[in-house]
Write a protein that holds these residues in place. Sequence first.
Motif, mmCIF file in Angstrom:
data_model
loop_
_atom_site.group_PDB
_atom_site.id
_atom_site.type_symbol
_atom_site.label_atom_id
_atom_site.label_comp_id
_atom_site.label_asym_id
_atom_site.label_seq_id
_atom_site.Cartn_x
_atom_site.Cartn_y
_atom_site.Cartn_z
ATOM 1 N N GLU A 42 0.850 -1.332 0.014
ATOM 2 C CA GLU A 42 -0.056 -0.032 -0.020
ATOM 3 C C GLU A 42 0.804 1.184 -0.048
ATOM 4 O OE1 GLU A 42 -0.777 -2.661 1.672
ATOM 5 O OE2 GLU A 42 -2.835 -3.205 1.476
ATOM 6 N N LYS A 43 2.093 1.171 0.765
ATOM 7 C CA LYS A 43 2.845 2.554 0.871
ATOM 8 C C LYS A 43 3.372 2.592 -0.448
ATOM 9 C CE LYS A 43 6.748 4.481 3.186
ATOM 10 N NZ LYS A 43 7.620 4.197 4.461
ATOM 11 N N LEU A 44 3.959 1.645 -1.064
ATOM 12 C CA LEU A 44 4.746 1.608 -2.291
ATOM 13 C C LEU A 44 3.544 2.248 -3.470
ATOM 14 C CD1 LEU A 44 6.526 -1.770 -2.711
ATOM 15 C CD2 LEU A 44 7.649 0.533 -2.388
ATOM 16 N N ALA A 45 2.346 1.746 -3.294
ATOM 17 C CA ALA A 45 1.545 2.122 -4.101
ATOM 18 C C ALA A 45 0.927 3.521 -4.228
ATOM 19 C CB ALA A 45 -0.002 1.315 -4.442
ATOM 20 N N HIS A 46 0.969 4.122 -2.890
ATOM 21 C CA HIS A 46 0.796 5.431 -2.881
ATOM 22 C C HIS A 46 2.009 5.992 -3.319
ATOM 23 C CE1 HIS A 46 -0.623 9.031 -0.969
ATOM 24 N NE2 HIS A 46 0.719 9.135 -0.022
ATOM 25 N N GLU A 47 3.117 5.851 -2.763
ATOM 26 C CA GLU A 47 4.138 6.847 -3.322
ATOM 27 C C GLU A 47 4.356 6.810 -4.965
ATOM 28 O OE1 GLU A 47 7.531 5.375 -1.057
ATOM 29 O OE2 GLU A 47 6.719 6.025 0.925
ATOM 30 N N LEU A 48 4.044 5.528 -5.910
ATOM 31 C CA LEU A 48 4.372 5.599 -6.884
ATOM 32 C C LEU A 48 3.215 6.216 -7.936
ATOM 33 C CD1 LEU A 48 6.289 4.701 -9.424
ATOM 34 C CD2 LEU A 48 5.134 2.503 -9.164
ATOM 35 N N MET A 49 2.017 5.980 -7.378
ATOM 36 C CA MET A 49 0.681 6.173 -8.296
ATOM 37 C C MET A 49 0.253 7.709 -7.751
ATOM 38 S SD MET A 49 1.351 3.117 -9.131
ATOM 39 C CE MET A 49 0.884 1.899 -8.187
ATOM 40 N N ASP A 50 0.055 7.977 -6.348
ATOM 41 C CA ASP A 50 -0.411 8.854 -5.882
ATOM 42 C C ASP A 50 0.409 10.290 -5.966
ATOM 43 O OD1 ASP A 50 -2.967 7.928 -5.552
ATOM 44 O OD2 ASP A 50 -2.557 7.579 -3.251
ATOM 45 N N VAL A 51 1.742 9.989 -5.441
ATOM 46 C CA VAL A 51 2.675 11.091 -5.287
ATOM 47 C C VAL A 51 3.555 11.237 -6.668
ATOM 48 C CG1 VAL A 51 4.914 11.910 -4.106
ATOM 49 C CG2 VAL A 51 2.983 10.336 -2.850
ATOM 50 N N ILE A 52 4.092 10.241 -7.544
ATOM 51 C CA ILE A 52 4.807 10.600 -8.635
ATOM 52 C C ILE A 52 3.703 10.584 -9.693
ATOM 53 C CG2 ILE A 52 6.561 9.654 -10.106
ATOM 54 C CD1 ILE A 52 7.837 8.441 -7.845
ATOM 55 N N GLY A 53 2.910 9.962 -9.817
ATOM 56 C CA GLY A 53 1.899 9.651 -10.930
ATOM 57 C C GLY A 53 2.190 8.999 -12.105
ATOM 58 N N PRO A 54 1.579 9.238 -13.444
ATOM 59 C CA PRO A 54 1.806 8.630 -14.657
ATOM 60 C C PRO A 54 3.246 8.729 -14.855
ATOM 61 C CG PRO A 54 0.798 10.343 -14.962
ATOM 62 C CD PRO A 54 0.744 10.384 -13.400
ATOM 63 N N ARG A 55 3.840 7.662 -15.622
ATOM 64 C CA ARG A 55 5.181 7.753 -16.055
ATOM 65 C C ARG A 55 5.084 7.413 -17.406
ATOM 66 N NH1 ARG A 55 3.285 5.127 -12.013
ATOM 67 N NH2 ARG A 55 2.965 3.025 -13.409
ATOM 68 N N LEU A 56 4.948 8.328 -18.268
ATOM 69 C CA LEU A 56 5.139 8.503 -19.689
ATOM 70 C C LEU A 56 6.789 8.500 -19.998
ATOM 71 C CD1 LEU A 56 3.519 8.886 -22.350
ATOM 72 C CD2 LEU A 56 4.213 11.280 -22.161
ATOM 73 N N VAL A 57 7.060 7.728 -20.977
ATOM 74 C CA VAL A 57 8.508 7.784 -21.274
ATOM 75 C C VAL A 57 8.954 9.085 -21.729
ATOM 76 C CG1 VAL A 57 7.810 6.982 -23.843
ATOM 77 C CG2 VAL A 57 10.314 6.779 -22.862
#
Length: 516
Positions: A42-57
């Motif tokens: 859950e913590k990893l998901a929050h940091e990656l998806m909510d904080v950083i967001g989408p990861r377009l090349v």
Amino acid sequence: MKKITPLFLLLFLLLVQPGFGQAKDPVVENIVKEATENSQLEKLAHELMDVIGPRLVGSPQMMQAHEWAVAKYKGWNITAKNEKWGEWRGWERGASHIDMIAPRVKSLEGMQLAWSPGTGGKTVTAEVMILPDVADSVAFQKWLPSAKGKFIMISMNQPTGRPDYNWQEFATKESFEKMKKDRDAQTEAWATRLKKTGYSTRTLPVALEKAGAAGIVMSYWSKGFGANKIFGAYTKTIPTVDISLEDYGLLYRLSESGHTPKISVRADARETGVSTTFNTIGEIRGTEKPDEYVMLSAHFDSWDGGTGATDNGTGTIVMMEAMRILKKVYPNPKRTILVGHWGSEEQGLNGSRAFVEDHPEIVKNIQAVFNQDNGTGRVINISGQGFLNAYDYIGRWLSKVPESIKSPVETRFPGAPGAGGSDFASFVAAGAPAFSLSSLNWSYGTYTWHTNRDTYDKIVFDDVRSNAILAAIMAYQASEDPVKTSREKSVLPLNAEGKPGAWPEQRKPIRRGGLD
């Protein structure tokens, strides 16, 4: 007949129980314990998806994600690095705001496509016009000057915003069949309309741009409530925006009925120049066979309509969590355990293809690759990918997985080698035993695959936790196996020409994207 005593019956029942007498594996038990009692998902998901967001090349968020992953691994005492493999057009999404201002005022649900030009900090206001149904390409060329200063709608107006399963549940059979027949006719008519322009869906926006259109308006419905696919723009100077089916249909009907809708669009976007592209590679060094490799695999990039939660944020955090657990409970593996978080999978498996091309010394010594990509669901299928003896080692490793996780998994041996679809195919093409941990659907293709709805709330953490346990145990078993895996390939079925099927060829990555 001799009487059976209760004690004898009890001993008999114990002896016939599956697995009776087999010693429990403390590493497997500790993997399960750590995953269930100290999960970081859950913590990893929050940091990656909510904080950083989408990861377009090519985007700054992609670079931020790479740096975040390396920092996470180092915090777990896992060696990790970002390895350069190419360059890409740098672009960063800003806010999109789209409003109808005539014949009434309404804020519209929509967004610019990836790599769309912005509106230069200004709001562009113009009439909306439907792509006309002309006689042929000559007539379309005569019409083209009419596009100047207008927003041109280039998508078919869908006859219904209800997905088919909703019709099946509530409509009469006759009504459902009529809707599908009408929709098929409209779809064919729209395809004919596009063809008569003389342009394709790729070249039409460019032609309209050259004609002076104010912008391109489209709607790529994903056949589910509120879900649209969000891909990339082909225009270079004017914005391309995708509008929800509901609001696109509103504009279309108003235009069709002569009510001359007008919209205002402000789309903020920033070109960031040439961006370096990376793969993030983590390593737990082997103690007995350090030059043989077990690899966990998941692509790191995403499209940016949502936050890339199930494509492929879930695969990413599964492999990160598996590595964290392995480092804690199995810190001295026999073989080296690697994890690869690949860049630009969405544009053609480019990151993993570059790794395979750049590291033949690793690829030739791979024991197994386990890749997870297709959504948040628990793994339910593993195919042998055409490797003749995969049933042997995959079967042995799976036998150590807890029954609750293993029982839903169907295996298919020897299977057929995957030529694409996700990053395991890059390794299969090079002859390395690589396997897709394929997931339960969870309406992935409709609601989250490349859509504006691929967000944190769609993650099913119980399933993701199950997958992390599976990945960790399979990596552990592959590392411990005294036998090197066989790479013998099966004879493939005859193709349409009656010739033996060919193994997929190794393909070169695109190392310079959107810059030429």
